[in-house]
Design a protein around this motif. Structure first.
Motif, PDB file in Angstrom:
ATOM      1  N   MET A   1       5.442   9.103 -14.355  1.00  0.00           N
ATOM      2  CA  MET A   1       5.071   7.939 -13.354  1.00  0.00           C
ATOM      3  C   MET A   1       4.853   6.631 -14.366  1.00  0.00           C
ATOM      4  N   LYS A   2       5.243   5.755 -14.250  1.00  0.00           N
ATOM      5  CA  LYS A   2       5.215   4.412 -14.766  1.00  0.00           C
ATOM      6  C   LYS A   2       3.951   3.750 -14.792  1.00  0.00           C
ATOM      7  N   ALA A   3       3.212   3.314 -15.899  1.00  0.00           N
ATOM      8  CA  ALA A   3       1.886   2.804 -15.997  1.00  0.00           C
ATOM      9  C   ALA A   3       1.803   1.748 -14.893  1.00  0.00           C
ATOM     10  N   SER A   4       2.778   0.852 -14.309  1.00  0.00           N
ATOM     11  CA  SER A   4       2.548  -0.185 -13.548  1.00  0.00           C
ATOM     12  C   SER A   4       2.221   0.611 -12.002  1.00  0.00           C
ATOM     13  N   ALA A   5       3.069   1.485 -11.750  1.00  0.00           N
ATOM     14  CA  ALA A   5       2.802   2.381 -10.654  1.00  0.00           C
ATOM     15  C   ALA A   5       1.267   2.954 -10.486  1.00  0.00           C
ATOM     16  N   VAL A   6       0.966   3.555 -11.252  1.00  0.00           N
ATOM     17  CA  VAL A   6      -0.484   3.985 -11.782  1.00  0.00           C
ATOM     18  C   VAL A   6      -1.548   2.830 -11.517  1.00  0.00           C
ATOM     19  N   ALA A   7      -1.143   1.849 -11.901  1.00  0.00           N
ATOM     20  CA  ALA A   7      -2.212   0.675 -12.028  1.00  0.00           C
ATOM     21  C   ALA A   7      -2.029   0.250 -10.456  1.00  0.00           C
ATOM     22  N   TYR A   8      -0.914   0.090  -9.743  1.00  0.00           N
ATOM     23  CA  TYR A   8      -0.923  -0.451  -8.504  1.00  0.00           C
ATOM     24  C   TYR A   8      -1.648   0.687  -7.469  1.00  0.00           C
ATOM     25  N   LYS A   9      -1.642   1.728  -7.690  1.00  0.00           N
ATOM     26  CA  LYS A   9      -2.459   2.655  -6.644  1.00  0.00           C
ATOM     27  C   LYS A   9      -3.793   2.242  -6.157  1.00  0.00           C
ATOM     28  N   PRO A  10      -4.685   1.795  -6.956  1.00  0.00           N
ATOM     29  CA  PRO A  10      -5.865   1.458  -6.390  1.00  0.00           C
ATOM     30  C   PRO A  10      -5.868   0.084  -5.775  1.00  0.00           C
ATOM     31  N   VAL A  11      -4.961  -0.761  -6.259  1.00  0.00           N
ATOM     32  CA  VAL A  11      -4.713  -1.920  -5.549  1.00  0.00           C
ATOM     33  C   VAL A  11      -4.126  -1.674  -4.182  1.00  0.00           C
ATOM     34  N   GLY A  12      -3.174  -0.866  -4.315  1.00  0.00           N
ATOM     35  CA  GLY A  12      -2.378  -0.615  -2.884  1.00  0.00           C
ATOM     36  C   GLY A  12      -3.181  -0.058  -1.887  1.00  0.00           C
ATOM     37  N   LEU A  13      -4.274   0.756  -2.579  1.00  0.00           N
ATOM     38  CA  LEU A  13      -5.252   1.549  -1.295  1.00  0.00           C
ATOM     39  C   LEU A  13      -6.178   0.255  -0.941  1.00  0.00           C
ATOM     40  N   ALA A  14      -6.579  -0.668  -1.758  1.00  0.00           N
ATOM     41  CA  ALA A  14      -7.381  -1.639  -1.294  1.00  0.00           C
ATOM     42  C   ALA A  14      -6.589  -2.652  -0.119  1.00  0.00           C
ATOM     43  N   LEU A  15      -5.447  -2.942  -0.445  1.00  0.00           N
ATOM     44  CA  LEU A  15      -4.561  -3.863   0.468  1.00  0.00           C
ATOM     45  C   LEU A  15      -4.394  -2.909   1.835  1.00  0.00           C
ATOM     46  N   GLY A  16      -4.350  -1.660   1.734  1.00  0.00           N
ATOM     47  CA  GLY A  16      -4.063  -1.025   2.714  1.00  0.00           C
ATOM     48  C   GLY A  16      -5.192  -1.147   3.725  1.00  0.00           C
ATOM     49  N   ALA A  17      -6.416  -0.919   3.148  1.00  0.00           N
ATOM     50  CA  ALA A  17      -7.548  -1.108   3.783  1.00  0.00           C
ATOM     51  C   ALA A  17      -7.878  -2.644   4.515  1.00  0.00           C
ATOM     52  N   LEU A  18      -7.475  -3.710   3.945  1.00  0.00           N
ATOM     53  CA  LEU A  18      -7.540  -5.100   4.288  1.00  0.00           C
ATOM     54  C   LEU A  18      -6.374  -5.049   5.360  1.00  0.00           C
ATOM     55  N   GLY A  19      -5.338  -4.699   5.067  1.00  0.00           N
ATOM     56  CA  GLY A  19      -4.264  -4.939   5.996  1.00  0.00           C
ATOM     57  C   GLY A  19      -4.628  -4.134   7.312  1.00  0.00           C
ATOM     58  N   GLY A  20      -5.306  -2.960   7.385  1.00  0.00           N
ATOM     59  CA  GLY A  20      -5.715  -2.226   8.622  1.00  0.00           C
ATOM     60  C   GLY A  20      -6.654  -3.071   9.388  1.00  0.00           C
ATOM     61  N   ALA A  21      -7.749  -3.772   8.726  1.00  0.00           N
ATOM     62  CA  ALA A  21      -8.686  -4.593   9.234  1.00  0.00           C
ATOM     63  C   ALA A  21      -8.037  -5.888   9.927  1.00  0.00           C
ATOM     64  N   LEU A  22      -7.130  -6.345   9.193  1.00  0.00           N
ATOM     65  CA  LEU A  22      -6.212  -7.533   9.705  1.00  0.00           C
ATOM     66  C   LEU A  22      -5.244  -7.315  10.900  1.00  0.00           C
ATOM     67  N   ALA A  23      -4.917  -6.200  10.924  1.00  0.00           N
ATOM     68  CA  ALA A  23      -3.917  -5.673  11.840  1.00  0.00           C
ATOM     69  C   ALA A  23      -4.952  -5.354  13.211  1.00  0.00           C
ATOM     70  N   GLY A  24      -6.047  -4.832  13.048  1.00  0.00           N
ATOM     71  CA  GLY A  24      -6.901  -4.480  14.112  1.00  0.00           C
ATOM     72  C   GLY A  24      -7.501  -6.037  14.768  1.00  0.00           C
ATOM     73  N   VAL A  25      -7.634  -6.947  13.927  1.00  0.00           N
ATOM     74  CA  VAL A  25      -8.001  -8.378  14.311  1.00  0.00           C
ATOM     75  C   VAL A  25      -6.802  -8.741  15.178  1.00  0.00           C
ATOM     76  N   ALA A  26      -5.518  -8.872  14.277  1.00  0.00           N
ATOM     77  CA  ALA A  26      -4.372  -9.391  15.137  1.00  0.00           C
ATOM     78  C   ALA A  26      -3.964  -8.764  16.490  1.00  0.00           C
ATOM     79  N   PHE A  27      -4.116  -7.389  16.751  1.00  0.00           N
ATOM     80  CA  PHE A  27      -3.785  -6.642  17.824  1.00  0.00           C
ATOM     81  C   PHE A  27      -4.730  -7.082  18.597  1.00  0.00           C
ATOM     82  N   LYS A  28      -5.914  -7.154  18.420  1.00  0.00           N
ATOM     83  CA  LYS A  28      -6.803  -7.611  19.629  1.00  0.00           C
ATOM     84  C   LYS A  28      -6.871  -8.943  20.171  1.00  0.00           C
ATOM     85  N   GLN A  29      -6.486  -9.854  19.122  1.00  0.00           N
ATOM     86  CA  GLN A  29      -5.936 -11.336  19.643  1.00  0.00           C
ATOM     87  C   GLN A  29      -4.996 -11.285  20.443  1.00  0.00           C
ATOM     88  N   LEU A  30      -3.814 -10.254  20.056  1.00  0.00           N
ATOM     89  CA  LEU A  30      -2.665 -10.455  20.980  1.00  0.00           C
ATOM     90  C   LEU A  30      -2.840  -9.802  22.202  1.00  0.00           C
TER      91      LEU A  30
END
Length: 88
Positions: A1-30
């Motif tokens: 596994m590439k070092a960039s992929a390993v480094a991206y994992k925690p960033v990807g998890l944080a972005l996923g959590a943020l994305g879930g929250a944003l999606a919840g707000v967006a759906f509620k508004q829709l």
């Protein structure tokens, strides 16, 4: 596994959590903007029709998928800009 992929994992998890929250707000508004109540129906809500429950589920899935794809793609592009390699 590439070092960039390993480094991206925690960033990807944080972005996923943020994305879930944003999606919840967006759906509620829709859902609210479509003239419905503040909360979408639950599948077990006896007072809601099949039609309303399925429409809410389809819309919610589409919003979450679009937000997830946008966040994932944006994160990958940012990693490439910073490291010069695309995360796997």
């Amino acid at each position: 596994m590439k070092a960039s992929a390993v480094a991206y994992k925690p960033v990807g998890l944080a972005l996923g959590a943020l994305g879930g929250a944003l999606a919840g707000v967006a759906f509620k508004q829709l859902w609210k903007g479509l003239g419905h109540e503040d909360d979408a129906p639950n599948a077990t809500d006896e007072d809601r029709s099949w039609r309303e429950i399925l429409i809410a589920a389809v819309l919610q899935g589409a919003v979450f998928a679009a937000v997830k794809a946008s966040i994932d793609r944006g994160g990958a592009v940012a990693v490439r800009r910073l490291t010069g390699t695309w995360p796997d």
